[in-house]
Write a protein that holds these residues in place. Structure first.
Motif, PDB file in Angstrom:
ATOM      1  N   MET A  50       1.034   6.771  -6.713  1.00  0.00           N
ATOM      2  CA  MET A  50       0.238   7.447  -7.236  1.00  0.00           C
ATOM      3  C   MET A  50       0.678   9.137  -7.093  1.00  0.00           C
ATOM      4  N   ARG A  51       1.512   9.224  -6.033  1.00  0.00           N
ATOM      5  CA  ARG A  51       1.958  10.626  -5.915  1.00  0.00           C
ATOM      6  C   ARG A  51       2.884  11.018  -7.038  1.00  0.00           C
ATOM      7  N   LYS A 103       0.868  -1.208  -0.012  1.00  0.00           N
ATOM      8  CA  LYS A 103       0.124   0.138  -0.044  1.00  0.00           C
ATOM      9  C   LYS A 103       0.863   1.326  -0.019  1.00  0.00           C
ATOM     10  N   TYR A 104       2.008   1.213   0.727  1.00  0.00           N
ATOM     11  CA  TYR A 104       2.812   2.329   0.748  1.00  0.00           C
ATOM     12  C   TYR A 104       3.419   2.666  -0.845  1.00  0.00           C
ATOM     13  N   ARG A 146       3.690  19.743   1.524  1.00  0.00           N
ATOM     14  CA  ARG A 146       2.880  18.835   1.219  1.00  0.00           C
ATOM     15  C   ARG A 146       2.458  18.588   0.024  1.00  0.00           C
ATOM     16  N   TYR A 147       2.195  17.395  -0.494  1.00  0.00           N
ATOM     17  CA  TYR A 147       2.099  17.070  -1.750  1.00  0.00           C
ATOM     18  C   TYR A 147       1.354  17.696  -2.872  1.00  0.00           C
ATOM     19  N   GLU A 200      10.264   9.627   2.808  1.00  0.00           N
ATOM     20  CA  GLU A 200      10.698   8.603   3.949  1.00  0.00           C
ATOM     21  C   GLU A 200       9.713   8.758   5.051  1.00  0.00           C
ATOM     22  N   GLN A 201       9.549   9.983   5.566  1.00  0.00           N
ATOM     23  CA  GLN A 201       8.695  10.244   7.123  1.00  0.00           C
ATOM     24  C   GLN A 201       7.270   9.785   6.718  1.00  0.00           C
ATOM     25  N   GLU A 202       6.915   9.979   5.665  1.00  0.00           N
ATOM     26  CA  GLU A 202       5.591   9.657   5.410  1.00  0.00           C
ATOM     27  C   GLU A 202       5.175   8.205   5.068  1.00  0.00           C
ATOM     28  N   LEU A 203       5.655   7.855   3.887  1.00  0.00           N
ATOM     29  CA  LEU A 203       5.311   6.645   2.920  1.00  0.00           C
ATOM     30  C   LEU A 203       6.453   5.677   3.246  1.00  0.00           C
ATOM     31  N   ALA A 204       7.536   5.831   4.133  1.00  0.00           N
ATOM     32  CA  ALA A 204       8.558   5.016   4.855  1.00  0.00           C
ATOM     33  C   ALA A 204       9.195   4.339   3.259  1.00  0.00           C
ATOM     34  N   LEU A 227       2.041   1.947  -3.367  1.00  0.00           N
ATOM     35  CA  LEU A 227       0.975   2.159  -4.132  1.00  0.00           C
ATOM     36  C   LEU A 227       0.617   3.798  -4.117  1.00  0.00           C
ATOM     37  N   LEU A 228       0.832   4.028  -2.685  1.00  0.00           N
ATOM     38  CA  LEU A 228       0.536   5.615  -2.593  1.00  0.00           C
ATOM     39  C   LEU A 228       1.791   6.371  -3.073  1.00  0.00           C
TER      40      LEU A 228
END
Lengths: 328, 594
Positions: free
Chosen positions: A147-148, A140-141, A293-294, A218-222, A143-144
């Protein structure tokens, strides 16, 4: 030795040049991984890798040994074919784009009329690496992250092309050598300052470097899209990122800083120095900026950069028309 | 000094038939309310289970209300021997309420019998009762009627037994050797899988299928072993469920098997970025039980080190907060500063992270020679660094864009969820125990309580930089006016007793021997002490049954309610905002799970 005609000689020279540039780009990308860590260390009041070899110079060797011998694991839930293909696309597309960059008046792989367009094409293909890698990982990470990456690419590819059209208009050619030659009197950074600013931003976005590292954040989606990658497949994404950095730096130098042009020193040294300065800028960006922020990133692309490039293009076009000698 | 007397007098007045007890008696009838004399400094009132909701509603809605449910937990009373004046009870639930307008507390206790461990849930009155009630169920097996999600909170979902019950062993050696089979592992992992339906969540809405993202317990921005399951629509957080307990080490249970003295090192590890700050509420509570008054020098040393550790903790916060916003460099700079602080801490205490340096009735050693020079060096170093952080980061447009109006909440919301400390002050209320209920001589220091207005992630960051400035002011005053005198109180229960006097005669030798072997024996009573710790209000509620060990040690930590509040704050935001919010809370998991 009848087969050694001048034409064969030419081909051989061209091939060896291409090989040297290919290996050089690869090696520089790899070396940058260590240089970046040393530079970050310098700016962050710490040492960085300084144990392997004199001043940590052999860290690269240690890293390569480690990454080559690491288990090359493919998660059972991943889409195998795409999972393997993604890092190949990632690295190959950026390496191929190196073809169009002239290092000196005589050195370079391809001297094409469509030079710059080839770079856009490769940059466009490059995003599939992130997209496919993130999607095929079954995470899932990832995939996010994919997506970004897609959203970011949509926002930034649009004005990346437009930001360079001013340069093309001034030089009257897509050919890289013509563009460098056109900067004989004045580097394009002066008449095309806004084009430079927007292309720099878009260039950072293409390489997914901080602060445009939204797909991996890294801090958000590892680590985002390459979270499931290990071993050399991860290595290809990793080195690919640095090759992208070198590529974009070399491109900026060619397009805005007069490429190999410069007094006293040999052309290649000028080219190398300018590229190195831009590489340092890339690292400095990472050391100093927080990550926006994206969604803000997207709106910045559409609302600020896109109009800016369009205005820049309009003004450039108007200036060329006004200054053009009558009758042409 | 006059202020101290008035505070003590005020707290005594509360105990002896204060206005709250009278009001409660008027409401519930004379028979329904039974007072218990304690050293907690607040009225402790026993009421019946049936009157609980009525009493809490009354207290919450009265003029100058008790709007904060500060703490809620239980005591297993079955082995307690000295219970004079208390109603019969096998398990006692206590509700510790706090009134901001009165600056007073009250504790309600409800007695339960073993066969009938059930009482109504009070979530509808105090939303933060949710996790507290789950914890009580988890630890004591007491059922709260009407609780929507009465699941295990700190222990794994598959756990058998209720750890804080007195018949549950405290030591691993009392259990069979632990084995984990493949099937067992599968079972545990299945149990950890998130089930949206159990939390009343839908898997899809009319037009979208939601993604359930498991963030943590291993995630770079989770600040430890913290798990939060997000229900996502794209990157928008529809709802989320925080899951804690991965850092639970049973600190409260250990309190029941360590002597009063040997428990001090465990307190350090509760908020592990706070060092000796954690010792303070514990030793203060023990000193209340032992009736020890410490010399001025001890107070000043304690204040000085507490403030130094506050700076240390805030620096860690600042670095990681900015790191979570994507700025990779500041954390290295703040760690440089922390090293400077550690040099002073090392010189004074001989240790870095967990000095365990406060003692019952004093501190471990006197200050070393030249400490003031070292400390002055740190005080001269810090201000320019703080200015730099402010200029480079807090004024940075990207930082502001990431944090302004992000995860904001009001003072009322903060109080309803039990939020304290800098996070509460960021909403505009200047509740700082150092000013409101001075302890350890804080009333003699000249400092201000920084207050922000918006209660957003930016204010929570900014306010901590200001707090560091104030802490530097306090430390400067300590350096300038360190009183002379003893570093330990002259009291028979001071532990360990001053070694110099140990060899004077047989009496002191015996006392010394008993106190370092058995530990001091404290009279049966209950005491409670709250301090303004690095992350909010930290409280130790100690129950002594007249022995060398605590009968029940309740640790109320600030991070626990702060995490519980996350879903209320973050619904409707983006994943990036959650990360910014997590960074701005300033929590460590040990402080949550204990």
């Amino acid at each position: 030795m009848s087969w050694l005609t001048p034409m064969v000689m030419e081909v051989l020279i061209a091939m060896s040049q291409a090989l040297v540039i290919l290996l050089g780009a690869l090696l520089l990308g790899a070396v940058m991984t260590v240089v970046e860590r040393r530079l970050l260390g310098l700016w962050q009041d710490r040492y960085g890798p300084n144990r392997v070899g004199p001043f940590g110079s052999l860290q690269l060797v240690a890293d390569m040994i480690k990454i080559l011998f690491k288990e090359d694991w493919i998660p059972p839930f991943a889409d195998r074919a795409l999972f393997v293909l993604a890092p190949v696309i990632g690295m190959a597309s950026l390496l191929l784009a190196f073809m169009i960059i002239p290092l000196t008046p005589n050195w370079g792989v391809a001297d094409w009329h469509i030079g710059l367009l080839f770079f856009f094409a490769m940059a466009g293909i490059n995003v599939y690496a992130v997209l496919l890698g993130g999607w095929s990982s079954g995470n899932k990470y990832a995939l996010l992250g994919a997506m970004r990456a897609t959203a970011q690419t949509l926002s930034y590819e649009v004005f990346m092309g437009l930001s360079l059209m001013g340069v093309v208009a001034l030089a009257g050619s897509f050919n890289m050598r013509d563009i460098v030659a056109a900067q004989q009197g004045l580097w394009f950074i002066v008449p095309q300052f806004f084009g430079f600013c927007t292309f720099l931003i878009a260039g950072v976005a293409v390489t997914h470097r901080h602060p445009f590292d939204q797909p991996e954040a890294e801090q958000e989606l590892a680590d985002g899209y390459h979270i499931e990658y290990a071993g050399m497949k991860f290595g290809m994404f990793f080195i690919g990122e640095y090759i992208g950095m070198v590529l974009v730096s070399a491109l900026i130098v060619t397009l805005f800083f007069g490429g190999w042009l410069g007094p006293w020193l040999p052309p290649f040294v000028w080219f190398a120095l300018k590229t190195a300065a831009l590489l340092v800028l890339f690292v400095l960006l990472r050391a100093s900026l927080p990550r926006p922020r994206y969604d803000r990133m997207m709106s910045f692309g559409w609302r600020v950069c896109l109009p800016l490039t369009l205005i820049n293009l309009l003004v450039t076009g108007a200036a060329i028309l006004l200054l053009a000698p009558a009758g042409t | 000094m006059s202020q101290t007397t008035s505070t003590t007098a005020a707290s005594r007045e509360g105990v002896a038939d204060g206005p709250i007890v009278i009001a409660l008696k008027q409401r519930l009838g004379e028979q329904g309310v039974r007072e218990q004399a304690t050293l907690t400094g607040m009225p402790v009132v026993w009421i019946s289970r049936d009157a609980l909701c009525e009493a809490l509603t009354f207290l919450r809605d009265m003029p100058e209300p008790f709007e904060v449910l500060f703490d809620l937990s239980a005591i297993d009373e079955r082995l307690r021997t000295q219970r004079e004046g208390m109603p019969e009870s096998d398990f006692t639930i206590f509700y510790h309420l706090l009134s901001v307008s009165r600056n007073r507390d009250v504790m309600l206790k409800v007695a339960l019998r073993e066969g009938d461990l059930e009482l109504p849930s009070v979530i509808s009155l105090y939303p933060n009762a949710d996790w507290y009630e789950r914890e009580v169920w988890d630890m004591f097996g007491i059922v709260f009627r009407g609780h929507p999600h009465l699941y295990r909170l700190l222990m794994p979902p598959t756990w058998q037994g209720y750890p804080l019950r007195k018949d549950y062993p405290a030591r691993a050696t009392e259990f069979d050797p632990y084995t984990l089979t493949v099937e067992g592992q599968d079972r545990e992992q299945r149990a950890l899988q998130f089930d949206p339906e159990a939390w009343g969540m839908r898997r899809e809405s009319d037009d979208t299928e939601f993604m359930f993202l498991n963030l943590g317990p291993n995630h770079p921005s989770a600040h430890g072993a913290f798990r939060i399951v997000l229900q996502l629509d794209g990157e928008v957080i529809v709802d989320c469920v925080p899951d804690i307990g991965y850092h639970h080490r049973g600190a409260e249970k250990m309190g029941e098997r360590q002597s009063w003295h040997s428990y001090i090192p465990y307190t350090d590890r509760v908020d592990y970025t706070g060092g000796v700050v954690n010792n303070l509420p514990y030793v203060l509570a023990v000193e209340k039980l032992a009736d020890i008054e410490v010399p001025d020098r001890v107070n000043t040393i304690r204040v000085m080190l507490t403030e130094l550790f506050r700076i240390n903790s805030h620096l860690l916060f600042l670095g990681t907060y900015l790191q979570d916003l994507g700025a990779m460099s500041p954390v290295f700079y703040t760690f440089t500063d922390r090293q400077k602080a550690y040099e002073v801490i090392e010189a004074i205490t001989g240790f870095r992270m967990h000095p365990s340096w406060f003692r019952i009735g004093g501190v471990a050693q006197d200050l070393p020679q030249g400490w003031d020079r070292l400390m002055q060096g740190f005080l001269d170093w810090m201000p320019k660094r703080l200015r730099e952080y402010e200029r480079a980061m807090m004024d940075n447009a990207i930082v502001r864009d990431r944090t302004r109006h992000i995860a904001a909440y009001t003072t009322q919301e903060a109080l309803a969820w039990g939020v304290t400390g800098p996070n509460l002050r960021a909403t505009g209320l200047d509740l700082d125990l150092r000013k409101w209920r001075p302890y350890s001589g804080y009333e003699q220091f000249d400092f201000e309580v920084p207050v922000a207005a918006n209660g957003d992630a930016f204010d929570r960051g900014w306010i901590r930089i200001e707090e560091m400035r104030q802490s530097l002011r306090i430390i400067q005053q300590c350096v300038d006016h360190m009183p002379a005198g003893d570093y330990k109180a002259d009291h028979p229960l001071t532990t360990p007793p001053p070694r110099e006097r140990m060899l004077e005669h047989i009496e002191t030798l015996i006392t010394h021997f008993l106190q370092v072997s058995w530990g001091p024996v404290l009279e049966a009573n209950e005491s409670l002490s709250m301090i303004e710790a690095t992350k909010g209000i930290n409280g130790y509620y100690l129950t002594s049954d007249g022995s060398t060990m605590s009968y029940r040690t309740r640790i109320r930590t600030p991070s626990f309610p702060h995490l519980q509040q996350i879903p209320m704050v973050i619904r409707g935001s983006l994943v990036s905002d959650l990360i910014a919010h997590l960074g701005s809370i300033d929590f460590v998991m040990a402080d949550v799970d204990r």
